[in-house]
Design a protein around this motif. Sequence first.
Motif, PDB file in Angstrom:
ATOM      1  N   THR A  18       0.922  -0.964  -0.318  1.00 44.66           N
ATOM      2  CA  THR A  18      -0.223  -0.319   0.093  1.00 44.66           C
ATOM      3  C   THR A  18       0.829   1.212  -0.445  1.00 44.66           C
ATOM      4  O   THR A  18       2.334   0.942  -0.085  1.00 44.66           O
ATOM      5  N   ARG A  19       0.471   2.149  -0.697  1.00 39.97           N
ATOM      6  CA  ARG A  19       1.500   3.820   0.433  1.00 39.97           C
ATOM      7  C   ARG A  19       0.745   4.308   0.991  1.00 39.97           C
ATOM      8  O   ARG A  19      -0.213   4.140   1.572  1.00 39.97           O
ATOM      9  N   MET A  20       2.138   4.888   1.076  1.00 40.72           N
ATOM     10  CA  MET A  20       1.542   5.389   2.274  1.00 40.72           C
ATOM     11  C   MET A  20       2.717   7.248   2.457  1.00 40.72           C
ATOM     12  O   MET A  20       4.312   6.959   1.736  1.00 40.72           O
ATOM     13  N   PRO A  21       1.883   8.250   3.046  1.00 37.45           N
ATOM     14  CA  PRO A  21       2.974   9.673   3.514  1.00 37.45           C
ATOM     15  C   PRO A  21       4.260   9.341   4.117  1.00 37.45           C
ATOM     16  O   PRO A  21       3.993   8.787   4.816  1.00 37.45           O
ATOM     17  N   SER A  22       5.086   9.609   3.300  1.00 37.34           N
ATOM     18  CA  SER A  22       6.555  10.214   3.873  1.00 37.34           C
ATOM     19  C   SER A  22       6.923  10.618   5.648  1.00 37.34           C
ATOM     20  O   SER A  22       6.320  11.764   4.664  1.00 37.34           O
ATOM     21  N   ASP A  25       9.619  12.937   4.423  1.00 43.32           N
ATOM     22  CA  ASP A  25       9.439  13.863   3.108  1.00 43.32           C
ATOM     23  C   ASP A  25       7.899  14.287   2.659  1.00 43.32           C
ATOM     24  O   ASP A  25       7.402  13.332   1.740  1.00 43.32           O
ATOM     25  N   PRO A  26       7.679  15.579   3.295  1.00 49.49           N
ATOM     26  CA  PRO A  26       6.090  15.291   3.038  1.00 49.49           C
ATOM     27  C   PRO A  26       5.547  15.223   1.607  1.00 49.49           C
ATOM     28  O   PRO A  26       4.458  14.795   1.731  1.00 49.49           O
ATOM     29  N   ASP A  27       6.253  15.061   0.516  1.00 50.66           N
ATOM     30  CA  ASP A  27       5.955  15.614  -0.643  1.00 50.66           C
ATOM     31  C   ASP A  27       6.034  13.854  -2.089  1.00 50.66           C
ATOM     32  O   ASP A  27       5.884  13.032  -2.442  1.00 50.66           O
ATOM     33  N   LEU A  28       6.528  13.329  -0.941  1.00 48.85           N
ATOM     34  CA  LEU A  28       7.061  11.574  -1.372  1.00 48.85           C
ATOM     35  C   LEU A  28       5.913  10.167  -0.497  1.00 48.85           C
ATOM     36  O   LEU A  28       5.722  10.988   0.758  1.00 48.85           O
ATOM     37  N   VAL A  29       5.751   9.811  -1.195  1.00 51.11           N
ATOM     38  CA  VAL A  29       4.271   8.455  -0.926  1.00 51.11           C
ATOM     39  C   VAL A  29       4.726   7.495  -1.003  1.00 51.11           C
ATOM     40  O   VAL A  29       5.432   7.197  -2.450  1.00 51.11           O
ATOM     41  N   ALA A  30       5.617   6.608  -0.518  1.00 52.00           N
ATOM     42  CA  ALA A  30       6.288   5.442  -0.596  1.00 52.00           C
ATOM     43  C   ALA A  30       5.207   4.258  -0.599  1.00 52.00           C
ATOM     44  O   ALA A  30       4.746   4.092   0.165  1.00 52.00           O
ATOM     45  N   THR A  31       5.525   2.909  -0.834  1.00 52.34           N
ATOM     46  CA  THR A  31       5.357   2.076  -0.528  1.00 52.34           C
ATOM     47  C   THR A  31       5.672   1.290   0.571  1.00 52.34           C
ATOM     48  O   THR A  31       7.200   1.082   0.810  1.00 52.34           O
ATOM     49  N   LEU A  32       4.580   0.719   0.988  1.00 52.71           N
ATOM     50  CA  LEU A  32       4.587   0.025   1.947  1.00 52.71           C
ATOM     51  C   LEU A  32       4.135  -1.676   2.875  1.00 52.71           C
ATOM     52  O   LEU A  32       3.162  -1.608   1.649  1.00 52.71           O
ATOM     53  N   GLN A  33       5.026  -2.244   3.020  1.00 50.75           N
ATOM     54  CA  GLN A  33       4.463  -4.237   3.303  1.00 50.75           C
ATOM     55  C   GLN A  33       3.644  -4.159   4.322  1.00 50.75           C
ATOM     56  O   GLN A  33       3.937  -4.008   5.213  1.00 50.75           O
ATOM     57  N   TYR A  73       7.329   6.996   8.420  1.00 51.58           N
ATOM     58  CA  TYR A  73       5.899   7.322   7.960  1.00 51.58           C
ATOM     59  C   TYR A  73       4.844   7.669   8.481  1.00 51.58           C
ATOM     60  O   TYR A  73       4.931   7.430   9.296  1.00 51.58           O
ATOM     61  N   GLU A  74       4.301   8.475   7.989  1.00 54.55           N
ATOM     62  CA  GLU A  74       3.236   9.465   7.969  1.00 54.55           C
ATOM     63  C   GLU A  74       2.028   8.895   9.176  1.00 54.55           C
ATOM     64  O   GLU A  74       1.262   8.194   8.391  1.00 54.55           O
ATOM     65  N   GLY A  75       1.419   9.309  10.834  1.00 54.80           N
ATOM     66  CA  GLY A  75       0.172   7.697  11.516  1.00 54.80           C
ATOM     67  C   GLY A  75       0.913   6.634  11.716  1.00 54.80           C
ATOM     68  O   GLY A  75      -0.089   5.921  11.169  1.00 54.80           O
ATOM     69  N   LEU A  76       2.446   6.242  11.041  1.00 56.15           N
ATOM     70  CA  LEU A  76       2.291   4.674  12.141  1.00 56.15           C
ATOM     71  C   LEU A  76       3.349   5.189  12.825  1.00 56.15           C
ATOM     72  O   LEU A  76       4.731   4.770  12.769  1.00 56.15           O
ATOM     73  N   GLN A  77       2.576   5.437  14.378  1.00 54.33           N
ATOM     74  CA  GLN A  77       3.624   5.333  15.050  1.00 54.33           C
ATOM     75  C   GLN A  77       2.949   4.259  16.301  1.00 54.33           C
ATOM     76  O   GLN A  77       1.460   4.155  15.925  1.00 54.33           O
ATOM     77  N   LEU A  78       3.525   3.719  17.714  1.00 56.89           N
ATOM     78  CA  LEU A  78       2.320   2.914  18.188  1.00 56.89           C
ATOM     79  C   LEU A  78       1.333   3.947  18.892  1.00 56.89           C
ATOM     80  O   LEU A  78       1.698   5.093  19.126  1.00 56.89           O
ATOM     81  N   GLY A  79      -0.191   3.251  18.930  1.00 52.60           N
ATOM     82  CA  GLY A  79      -1.178   4.302  19.457  1.00 52.60           C
ATOM     83  C   GLY A  79      -1.849   5.026  18.497  1.00 52.60           C
ATOM     84  O   GLY A  79      -2.540   5.569  18.415  1.00 52.60           O
ATOM     85  N   ASP A  80      -1.375   5.175  16.891  1.00 51.01           N
ATOM     86  CA  ASP A  80      -1.830   5.861  16.287  1.00 51.01           C
ATOM     87  C   ASP A  80      -2.609   4.739  15.504  1.00 51.01           C
ATOM     88  O   ASP A  80      -3.031   4.040  15.207  1.00 51.01           O
ATOM     89  N   ASN A  81      -3.634   5.458  14.532  1.00 52.14           N
ATOM     90  CA  ASN A  81      -4.774   4.854  13.527  1.00 52.14           C
ATOM     91  C   ASN A  81      -4.387   5.274  11.803  1.00 52.14           C
ATOM     92  O   ASN A  81      -3.704   5.922  11.479  1.00 52.14           O
ATOM     93  N   PHE A  82      -4.420   4.264  11.147  1.00 50.12           N
ATOM     94  CA  PHE A  82      -4.465   4.208   9.979  1.00 50.12           C
ATOM     95  C   PHE A  82      -5.346   3.798   9.046  1.00 50.12           C
ATOM     96  O   PHE A  82      -5.726   2.737   9.694  1.00 50.12           O
ATOM     97  N   GLU A  83      -5.029   4.124   8.089  1.00 53.17           N
ATOM     98  CA  GLU A  83      -6.261   2.969   7.113  1.00 53.17           C
ATOM     99  C   GLU A  83      -5.771   2.616   5.628  1.00 53.17           C
ATOM    100  O   GLU A  83      -5.012   2.558   4.574  1.00 53.17           O
ATOM    101  N   LEU A  84      -6.119   1.184   6.056  1.00 54.69           N
ATOM    102  CA  LEU A  84      -6.011   0.176   4.444  1.00 54.69           C
ATOM    103  C   LEU A  84      -6.960   0.798   3.252  1.00 54.69           C
ATOM    104  O   LEU A  84      -6.458   0.617   2.362  1.00 54.69           O
TER     105      LEU A  84
END
Length: 189
Positions: A18-22, A25-33, A73-84
Amino acid sequence: LDVEHVRSYKYGELVAHTRMPSALDPDLVATLQVRGVADNVFRLRPEVRVVEGRALAPGTSEALLGRGLVGHYEGLQLGDNFELAVGRPIAIVGVLESGGSSYESEVWVDLATAQRSLDREATLSSVTADLEQPSVFDAFAAALGADKVTGLQVLRTRGYFERASFGLGQSILMLGGILGFIFSLGAVL
């Protein structure tokens, strides 16, 4: 599935990207497994352990974050929520570590949650079986009827990972050749 010489079936998994914002670098969208795992995944992968937070609760929309992803990755920290998938939040409840293996660069989600969120309800990327002894592998593979119609491939663990990483080695060699050619051309000029 009734196959002779199988001690137990381990667990089906779904691996997707899936793709997640880095966060770097806020302009970069990276791939996450993302790996959809069964509730007893730690028996299949005893080298992996939860080092912060807690393990996934079966059947929930929770995730474990690999130690190598923390802060990347933005929003990927312990206690955070993200959406697939839009409108399906997944809570990060723990951080996993595996001695520096590739699992530390993955997000682990409950298998059913991953299948629903990624619209792959009937899909598995792999199923692992524990055989009584290595010498029965060929009989096991034949019993599964691996063929070109179903697309099923039966591989030993080492063969699976060799196949999964095959393109990476070729890409690195090609990139090295291109860079070597450019530097050679620059040296001549």
